[in-house]
Design a protein around this motif. Structure first.
Motif, mmCIF file in Angstrom:
data_model
loop_
_atom_site.group_PDB
_atom_site.id
_atom_site.type_symbol
_atom_site.label_atom_id
_atom_site.label_comp_id
_atom_site.label_asym_id
_atom_site.label_seq_id
_atom_site.Cartn_x
_atom_site.Cartn_y
_atom_site.Cartn_z
ATOM 1 N N THR A 154 0.869 -1.165 0.000
ATOM 2 C CA THR A 154 0.000 0.000 0.000
ATOM 3 C C THR A 154 0.910 1.220 0.000
ATOM 4 O O THR A 154 1.856 1.293 0.787
ATOM 5 C CB THR A 154 -0.922 0.037 1.231
ATOM 6 O OG1 THR A 154 -1.833 -1.061 1.167
ATOM 7 C CG2 THR A 154 -1.715 1.333 1.296
ATOM 8 N N THR A 155 0.620 2.146 -0.895
ATOM 9 C CA THR A 155 1.389 3.386 -0.978
ATOM 10 C C THR A 155 0.473 4.549 -0.649
ATOM 11 O O THR A 155 -0.660 4.611 -1.135
ATOM 12 C CB THR A 155 1.997 3.566 -2.385
ATOM 13 O OG1 THR A 155 2.894 2.478 -2.628
ATOM 14 C CG2 THR A 155 2.738 4.879 -2.508
ATOM 15 N N VAL A 156 0.983 5.436 0.188
ATOM 16 C CA VAL A 156 0.263 6.654 0.574
ATOM 17 C C VAL A 156 1.121 7.834 0.144
ATOM 18 O O VAL A 156 2.335 7.837 0.359
ATOM 19 C CB VAL A 156 0.031 6.687 2.102
ATOM 20 C CG1 VAL A 156 -0.514 8.030 2.544
ATOM 21 C CG2 VAL A 156 -0.900 5.555 2.515
ATOM 22 N N ILE A 157 0.477 8.815 -0.471
ATOM 23 C CA ILE A 157 1.190 10.027 -0.869
ATOM 24 C C ILE A 157 0.531 11.209 -0.185
ATOM 25 O O ILE A 157 -0.688 11.393 -0.251
ATOM 26 C CB ILE A 157 1.196 10.202 -2.402
ATOM 27 C CG1 ILE A 157 1.885 8.988 -3.045
ATOM 28 C CG2 ILE A 157 1.895 11.508 -2.794
ATOM 29 C CD1 ILE A 157 1.829 8.947 -4.553
ATOM 30 N N LEU A 158 1.361 12.005 0.502
ATOM 31 C CA LEU A 158 0.906 13.210 1.188
ATOM 32 C C LEU A 158 1.405 14.427 0.420
ATOM 33 O O LEU A 158 2.552 14.441 -0.044
ATOM 34 C CB LEU A 158 1.462 13.267 2.617
ATOM 35 C CG LEU A 158 1.221 12.047 3.508
ATOM 36 C CD1 LEU A 158 1.895 12.248 4.861
ATOM 37 C CD2 LEU A 158 -0.260 11.777 3.682
#
Length: 189
Positions: A154-158
């Motif tokens: 899972t990749t999260v980008i802020l």
């Protein structure tokens, strides 16, 4: 058992293990275990509205120093949750490494490769063996479900304000043109 029965049993076991490799631990199959690394035709990741704060969320670096997400405001943050035993995680690593190389001179982008198993030594050996230059982190407490649900990778980008602009489950090609374009847009803001 005859040879044919043993062969069929072995194939079925291999398929079962592959499907369960990246599950949530209770046998529930997740998208990352069912698919190959996505291509450039992969739909864009959804934008998350009404973002809760990132207070208290941090990760540990090699020296076990906590890196808090709130301290990274002003930078775009790319967080990838992964494990060395997860086939889709392993498949997408070279593209993440290439993405990091693509932005090597940009000080406004931070990569956090978070090994959900929390075994730094195993992760470091994996990175070295595969010639990957990605910064390793471990969870520093429970990872909120809005960041990591039931599957890896899972990749999260802020964005630079700390708002989650993408949460991507399953493997991807992070050098796809639309991802580069989206990252460029985030970095220009």
């Amino acid at each position: 058992m005859n040879f044919k029965a043993v062969t069929i049993f072995s194939i079925m076991m291999a398929i079962t293990l592959s499907v369960l490799a990246c599950s949530n631990g209770n046998g529930k199959v997740n998208d990352s275990a069912k698919s190959e690394v996505a291509t450039s035709e992969t739909p864009a990741a959804p934008v998350v509205e009404n973002e809760p704060t990132n207070d208290g969320i941090s990760f540990l670096d090699e020296q076990k120093k906590a890196v808090a997400l709130n301290d990274l405001k002003g930078k775009v943050v790319f967080i990838n949750f992964w494990a060395t035993w997860c086939p889709p995680c392993v498949r997408e690593m070279p593209s993440i490494n290439n993405l990091k190389k693509h932005y090597k001179n940009n000080k406004d982008l931070v990569f956090l490769m978070v090994d959900v198993d929390g075994n730094y030594d195993v992760s470091k050996k994996f990175m070295e063996k595969n010639n990957l230059d990605l910064p390793l982190y471990m969870p520093n407490g429970e990872i909120p479900s809005r960041f990591l649900g039931n599957s890896i990778p899972t990749t999260v980008i802020l964005d630079k304000t700390g708002k989650m602009v993408a949460r991507i489950e399953g493997g991807r090609d992070y050098m796809a043109p639309e991802i580069i374009s989206s990252m460029d847009d985030l970095l220009e803001k």
